[in-house]
Design a protein around this motif. Structure first.
Motif, PDB file in Angstrom:
ATOM      1  N   THR A 108       0.842  -1.194   0.000  1.00  0.00           N
ATOM      2  CA  THR A 108       0.000   0.000   0.000  1.00  0.00           C
ATOM      3  C   THR A 108       0.874   1.238   0.000  1.00  0.00           C
ATOM      4  OG1 THR A 108      -1.739  -1.154   1.232  1.00  0.00           O
ATOM      5  CG2 THR A 108      -1.832   1.258   1.206  1.00  0.00           C
ATOM      6  N   TYR A 131       0.364   5.721  -0.637  1.00  0.00           N
ATOM      7  CA  TYR A 131      -0.657   6.708  -0.296  1.00  0.00           C
ATOM      8  C   TYR A 131      -0.510   7.936  -1.180  1.00  0.00           C
ATOM      9  CZ  TYR A 131      -0.857   3.720   3.787  1.00  0.00           C
ATOM     10  OH  TYR A 131      -0.964   2.623   4.602  1.00  0.00           O
ATOM     11  N   TYR A 159       7.393   7.132   6.849  1.00  0.00           N
ATOM     12  CA  TYR A 159       6.686   7.439   5.603  1.00  0.00           C
ATOM     13  C   TYR A 159       7.337   8.636   4.927  1.00  0.00           C
ATOM     14  CZ  TYR A 159       3.099   4.397   7.531  1.00  0.00           C
ATOM     15  OH  TYR A 159       2.434   3.321   8.055  1.00  0.00           O
ATOM     16  N   LYS A 216       1.288   7.161   9.971  1.00  0.00           N
ATOM     17  CA  LYS A 216       0.362   7.378   8.868  1.00  0.00           C
ATOM     18  C   LYS A 216      -0.708   8.378   9.291  1.00  0.00           C
ATOM     19  CE  LYS A 216      -2.852   4.293   7.646  1.00  0.00           C
ATOM     20  NZ  LYS A 216      -4.023   5.141   7.502  1.00  0.00           N
ATOM     21  N   TRP A 221      -4.788  10.557   4.314  1.00  0.00           N
ATOM     22  CA  TRP A 221      -4.107  10.000   3.155  1.00  0.00           C
ATOM     23  C   TRP A 221      -5.024   9.009   2.441  1.00  0.00           C
ATOM     24  CZ3 TRP A 221       1.235   8.437   5.602  1.00  0.00           C
ATOM     25  CH2 TRP A 221       1.942   9.603   5.931  1.00  0.00           C
ATOM     26  N   ALA A 262      -5.268   5.615   0.558  1.00  0.00           N
ATOM     27  CA  ALA A 262      -4.528   4.356   0.396  1.00  0.00           C
ATOM     28  C   ALA A 262      -4.703   3.831  -1.023  1.00  0.00           C
ATOM     29  CB  ALA A 262      -5.018   3.328   1.412  1.00  0.00           C
ATOM     30  N   PRO A 311      -3.619   0.377  -3.086  1.00  0.00           N
ATOM     31  CA  PRO A 311      -2.966  -0.929  -3.146  1.00  0.00           C
ATOM     32  C   PRO A 311      -2.185  -1.061  -4.457  1.00  0.00           C
ATOM     33  CG  PRO A 311      -5.338  -1.136  -2.751  1.00  0.00           C
ATOM     34  CD  PRO A 311      -5.072   0.279  -3.134  1.00  0.00           C
ATOM     35  N   HIS A 345      -8.567   7.346  -6.849  1.00  0.00           N
ATOM     36  CA  HIS A 345      -8.235   6.421  -5.765  1.00  0.00           C
ATOM     37  C   HIS A 345      -9.002   6.713  -4.480  1.00  0.00           C
ATOM     38  CE1 HIS A 345      -5.101   4.790  -8.307  1.00  0.00           C
ATOM     39  NE2 HIS A 345      -4.828   6.037  -8.633  1.00  0.00           N
TER      40      HIS A 345
END
Length: 193
Positions: free
Chosen positions: A22, A24, A57, A102, A106, A108, A110, A191
């Motif tokens: 994943t 972001y 991140y 996280k 955000w 996500a 995949p 997304h």
């Protein structure tokens, strides 16, 4: 025309592949960023970046130097900055913001192994490295000790903005994206749930 192209989708090329990772997407209201967990960043992309070991991140963006540094929000935008960025050949930067955890806002996304590999390569190709590696712009930051700017390849123009760069990252990595977009929502919209 910009809005029309923003709403034309480029479909994902690997719909049936296993998506075990994943990444972001996010925006600060102006610039869209692609966020990779540190564990998914290739060693060559991570090498030469400033960061604290607890930062997990990394948000990557690309843009025009003056616009990026002097326009963190739309309220900071001036006509001269916008005109210069859109129509004059200018230097570009990669902006890297680091986070320890996280964030809820955000989006996500995949991704497959292949998409992740292509995305790492795309982001790495934006850095203008020299014999010493990535070129940090000393003193340029929005939030000290959390983000940095690095010299980048390419020129910023009205048809190649921070958001077209992020959108192209998705397209080049075989992910769903807009045909072309100068807008942050054009990057994120495909997304969002």
């Amino acid at each position: 025309m910009s809005l029309l192209l923003t709403y034309i989708p480029i479909d994902e090329k690997t719909k049936n592949a296993s998506k075990k990772h994943t990444i972001y997407l996010t925006t600060n209201g102006v610039h869209s960023d692609i966020i990779l967990p540190k564990k998914l960043i290739t060693p060559t992309l991570l090498k030469g970046q400033k960061y604290h070991p607890k930062e997990q991140y990394f948000a990557f963006g690309w843009g025009e130097e003056n616009f990026y540094i002097n326009t963190p929000t739309w309220g900071d935008l001036t006509f001269s900055t916008a005109f210069r960025a859109a129509f004059l050949k200018s230097k570009t930067l990669v902006h890297v913001t680091r986070y320890r955890t996280k964030r809820d806002k955000w989006i996500a996304v995949p991704v497959t192994d292949n998409q992740l590999q292509k995305l790492n390569a795309y982001i790495l190709s934006a850095f203008n490295e020299n014999e010493n590696g990535k070129q940090l712009v000393e003193g340029a930051t929005y939030t000290p000790d959390r983000d940095n700017f690095y010299r980048a390849k390419g020129n910023y123009m009205f048809y190649k903005t921070c958001n077209t760069w992020a959108n192209s990252a998705l397209k080049e990595s075989d992910m769903k994206a807009s045909l072309w977009t100068p807008f942050d929502f054009g990057v994120l919209r495909w997304h969002e749930e």
